[in-house]
Design an enzyme around this catalytic site. Structure first.
Site, mmCIF file in Angstrom:
data_model
loop_
_atom_site.group_PDB
_atom_site.id
_atom_site.type_symbol
_atom_site.label_atom_id
_atom_site.label_comp_id
_atom_site.label_asym_id
_atom_site.label_seq_id
_atom_site.Cartn_x
_atom_site.Cartn_y
_atom_site.Cartn_z
ATOM 1 N N ARG A 85 0.090 3.306 12.460
ATOM 2 C CA ARG A 85 -0.618 2.050 12.184
ATOM 3 C C ARG A 85 -0.531 1.572 10.740
ATOM 4 N NH1 ARG A 85 -6.707 3.272 13.595
ATOM 5 N NH2 ARG A 85 -7.463 2.591 11.571
ATOM 6 N N HIS A 86 0.187 2.299 9.894
ATOM 7 C CA HIS A 86 0.297 1.920 8.485
ATOM 8 C C HIS A 86 1.721 1.571 8.090
ATOM 9 C CE1 HIS A 86 -3.527 4.256 8.326
ATOM 10 N NE2 HIS A 86 -3.855 3.251 7.550
ATOM 11 N N ARG A 99 -0.884 -5.474 12.482
ATOM 12 C CA ARG A 99 -1.875 -4.768 13.319
ATOM 13 C C ARG A 99 -2.312 -5.638 14.497
ATOM 14 N NH1 ARG A 99 -5.570 -0.935 10.583
ATOM 15 N NH2 ARG A 99 -4.084 0.412 9.517
ATOM 16 N N SER A 150 -11.155 -6.115 7.680
ATOM 17 C CA SER A 150 -12.345 -5.743 6.913
ATOM 18 C C SER A 150 -12.787 -6.980 6.155
ATOM 19 C CB SER A 150 -12.041 -4.641 5.901
ATOM 20 O OG SER A 150 -11.958 -3.404 6.566
ATOM 21 N N GLU A 199 0.939 4.091 1.146
ATOM 22 C CA GLU A 199 0.404 5.046 2.126
ATOM 23 C C GLU A 199 1.334 6.247 2.113
ATOM 24 O OE1 GLU A 199 -2.324 4.110 3.692
ATOM 25 O OE2 GLU A 199 -2.310 1.915 3.833
ATOM 26 N N GLU A 238 -9.001 -0.931 14.026
ATOM 27 C CA GLU A 238 -9.437 -1.886 13.009
ATOM 28 C C GLU A 238 -8.329 -2.883 12.707
ATOM 29 O OE1 GLU A 238 -10.379 -0.211 9.087
ATOM 30 O OE2 GLU A 238 -9.717 -2.117 8.249
ATOM 31 N N ARG A 278 0.862 -1.193 0.000
ATOM 32 C CA ARG A 278 0.000 0.000 0.000
ATOM 33 C C ARG A 278 0.896 1.240 0.000
ATOM 34 N NH1 ARG A 278 -5.468 -1.428 2.392
ATOM 35 N NH2 ARG A 278 -5.632 -3.573 1.684
HETATM 36 P P1 ATP Z 1 -7.182 1.661 7.531
HETATM 37 O O1 ATP Z 1 -8.551 2.226 7.458
HETATM 38 O O2 ATP Z 1 -6.719 1.344 8.923
HETATM 39 O O3 ATP Z 1 -6.165 2.403 6.749
HETATM 40 P P2 ATP Z 1 -8.056 -0.071 5.466
HETATM 41 O O4 ATP Z 1 -9.501 -0.109 5.775
HETATM 42 O O5 ATP Z 1 -7.537 0.787 4.391
HETATM 43 O O6 ATP Z 1 -7.245 0.224 6.821
HETATM 44 P P3 ATP Z 1 -8.275 -2.753 4.460
HETATM 45 O O7 ATP Z 1 -8.150 -2.569 3.017
HETATM 46 O O8 ATP Z 1 -9.603 -2.943 5.045
HETATM 47 O O9 ATP Z 1 -7.524 -1.558 5.217
HETATM 48 O O10 ATP Z 1 -7.262 -3.931 4.879
HETATM 49 C C1 ATP Z 1 -7.605 -5.006 5.737
HETATM 50 C C2 ATP Z 1 -6.713 -5.019 6.973
HETATM 51 O O11 ATP Z 1 -5.347 -4.924 6.608
HETATM 52 C C3 ATP Z 1 -6.918 -3.847 7.906
HETATM 53 O O12 ATP Z 1 -8.002 -4.060 8.754
HETATM 54 C C4 ATP Z 1 -5.599 -3.811 8.653
HETATM 55 O O13 ATP Z 1 -5.525 -4.834 9.637
HETATM 56 C C5 ATP Z 1 -4.618 -4.180 7.594
HETATM 57 N N1 ATP Z 1 -3.992 -3.012 6.960
HETATM 58 C C6 ATP Z 1 -4.519 -2.215 5.999
HETATM 59 N N2 ATP Z 1 -3.656 -1.276 5.595
HETATM 60 C C7 ATP Z 1 -2.526 -1.481 6.338
HETATM 61 C C8 ATP Z 1 -1.249 -0.849 6.365
HETATM 62 N N3 ATP Z 1 -0.959 0.164 5.553
HETATM 63 N N4 ATP Z 1 -0.323 -1.312 7.219
HETATM 64 C C9 ATP Z 1 -0.591 -2.360 8.037
HETATM 65 N N5 ATP Z 1 -1.775 -3.016 8.036
HETATM 66 C C10 ATP Z 1 -2.736 -2.585 7.203
HETATM 67 MG MG MG Z 2 -10.698 -1.672 6.228
#
Ligand code: ATP
Ligand code: MG
Length: 445
Positions: A230-231, A419, A371, A224, A368, A222
């Site tokens: 948390r990312h 996470r 998902s 980010e 979170e 990702r």
């Molecule tokens: P957030 O809202 O916290 O950025 P997201 O909703 O974009 O997360 P999802 O696409 O739902 O993330 O990804 C499923 C799971 O993967 C998340 O619930 C989280 O545990 C993990 N996750 C998502 N993005 C990241 C990241 N950049 N780094 C670490 N873990 C991540």
């Molecule tokens: Mg999510």
């Protein structure tokens, strides 16, 4: 000509610590790194770091003819031979140590350590810790984090395998991202632009009509662009997808089973690491579930300045985590029926209220970690939703073969390994839960 036969037998003259109790007063050997030497003038404690334990060995000229010299120093690899004796512990617990008869040095470092790792914890700030990962990971507390992480993956894998899931690996170099948005890494692929997988979503769905139930533990990427606690830009996603579901609650039930199994396995087989890290492993009986609309009403009532009506910000998640603990004594909370506008194109809308979806997040200790939800399986419905969202279905021809040629009702989820580890162990920053984290400022070591 002489030939050797290799038959898979591992010959070893090493006794693992777990066997020490069967060798009381006998001579055994161990191999490991000299972790720490504490000189007490007429004797010395020599701590030897083996694969999982730090074993206390005691050197004294009384125990044998062997004389320990300056060649024995921290971070040497060594074979240590000695007599197993019970050691005295303050809490009366069963511990063993070795009275040293000999130390054979197998390798010697050429420099002193850049960071002290022989204390209980690495006494350096996060950046220094991460810059020196090849050595800081040797510290028993750091190592314990990733042993626990191994346990989480095992708990996930073993439970799903027992439930008839097939383990898969999907490609990470793809023609499209999956989760959309701006967090996709582009890659030059022999002159063509391709993307690093943001999730295994499209492929794991594709494999439902093949295996019915599939899971994957693998890296996802990702881009980010922000620096948060948390990312990460590369993390390990634990995904599953299951066919012939009656409702998306089947997925939440499967996840609850997975989590129970993970926590039980950790308590059973990872007690040394739980002790080192003082980890608080939650007891899970059942997990409460609340609708997004109702959860939003709660956060709106209690918190100020909430503007996003389609998702939760970190302060809302934190509030909901505390609320679940207070109301239900639960460290976990499912939030269901997220707004359609917040969920990806493959999410099934709720037939009873299409502004919302048959989806959920799992909040663990206020953050979170998952998902998931039910996916669209009908071809026309999926194409229509893509068009509504301004996507071009022709770019997804191979993905849509899944729907076109018949897919059962199905759904699944993605659970972020780092996470989960982070909140299980009470860290404030996800980087502590990654051996070699990648973030906006870091791609080494
Ligand atoms: P957030 O809202 O916290 O950025 P997201 O909703 O974009 O997360 P999802 O696409 O739902 O993330 O990804 C499923 C799971 O993967 C998340 O619930 C989280 O545990 C993990 N996750 C998502 N993005 C990241 C990241 N950049 N780094 C670490 N873990 C991540
Ligand atoms: Mg999510």
């Amino acid at each position: 000509m002489d030939t050797e036969r290799i038959d898979g037998t591992i010959h070893t003259d090493i006794t693992p610590y777990s066997e020490f109790r069967n060798h009381l007063d006998q001579e055994v050997s161990i191999k490991g790194a000299i972790h720490n030497i504490r000189d007490m003038s007429d004797f010395a404690f020599v701590l030897v770091r083996t694969a999982r334990e730090v074993i206390q060995c005691v050197y004294s000229p009384e125990f044998s003819e062997y004389r320990m010299g300056p060649e024995v120093k921290e971070q040497c690899s060594a074979k240590v031979t000695g007599k197993v004796v019970k050691s005295e512990t303050r809490d009366g617990s069963e511990r063993y140590e070795l009275q040293i008869h000999n130390i054979e040095i197998l390798s010697t470092p050429v420099d002193i350590m850049p960071v002290v790792i022989s204390k209980k914890k690495v006494m350096a700030d996060l950046a220094v810790n991460l810059d020196n990962r090849p050595v800081t990971l040797r510290n028993p507390s750091e190592r314990a984090i990733f042993k626990i992480q191994e346990g989480i993956q095992r708990g996930f894998r073993e439970y799903l395998t027992s439930q008839g899931f097939t383990e898969i690996h999907t490609p990470k170099i793809n023609f499209a991202g999956a989760e959309g948005g701006t967090t996709v890494f582009r890659l030059d692929y022999f002159g063509k632009t391709v993307f690093l997988a943001q999730s295994p979503q499209l492929y794991k769905q594709t494999l439902v009509p093949v295996f019915e139930r599939v899971f994957e533990i693998g890296p996802v990427f990702r881009a980010e662009k922000h620096d948060t606690s948390r990312h990460l830009n590369e993390y390990v996603s634990m995904d599953f997808e299951m066919g012939f579901i009656d409702s998306f609650t089947d997925i939440m039930n499967m996840e609850t089973g997975v989590l129970k199994n993970i926590m039980e396995l950790l308590k059973k087989e990872y007690a040394p690491e739980i002790e080192i890290l003082h980890a608080d492993i939650p007891q899970i009986d059942s997990i409460p579930a609340i609708r997004f609309k109702d959860a939003k009403a709660l956060t709106m009532k209690k918190l100020k300045g909430i503007t996003d009506m389609h998702d939760f910000d970190p302060s809302e998640e934190e509030f909901l985590g505390k609320w679940a603990k207070k109301e239900y004594g639960s460290d976990f909370l499912f939030v269901t029926h997220y707004p359609s506008s917040d969920r990806p194109f493959y999410t099934m809308d709720d037939p009873e209220d299409p502004e919302y979806t048959l989806s959920f997040d799992l909040i663990f200790r206020g953050v979170e970690i998952t998902s998931g939800g039910q996916r669209i399986h009908d071809y026309n419905e999926q194409v229509a939703k893509m068009q509504r969202l301004g996507m071009n279905p022709e770019e997804f021809t191979t993905y849509l073969m899944l729907h076109k040629y018949g897919a059962p009702p199905h759904g699944g989820l993605g659970l972020g390994l780092e996470r989960l580890t982070m909140h299980l162990l009470g860290f404030k920053n996800v980087r502590y839960a990654s051996m070699f984290p990648r973030d906006i400022n870091r791609v080494t070591p």
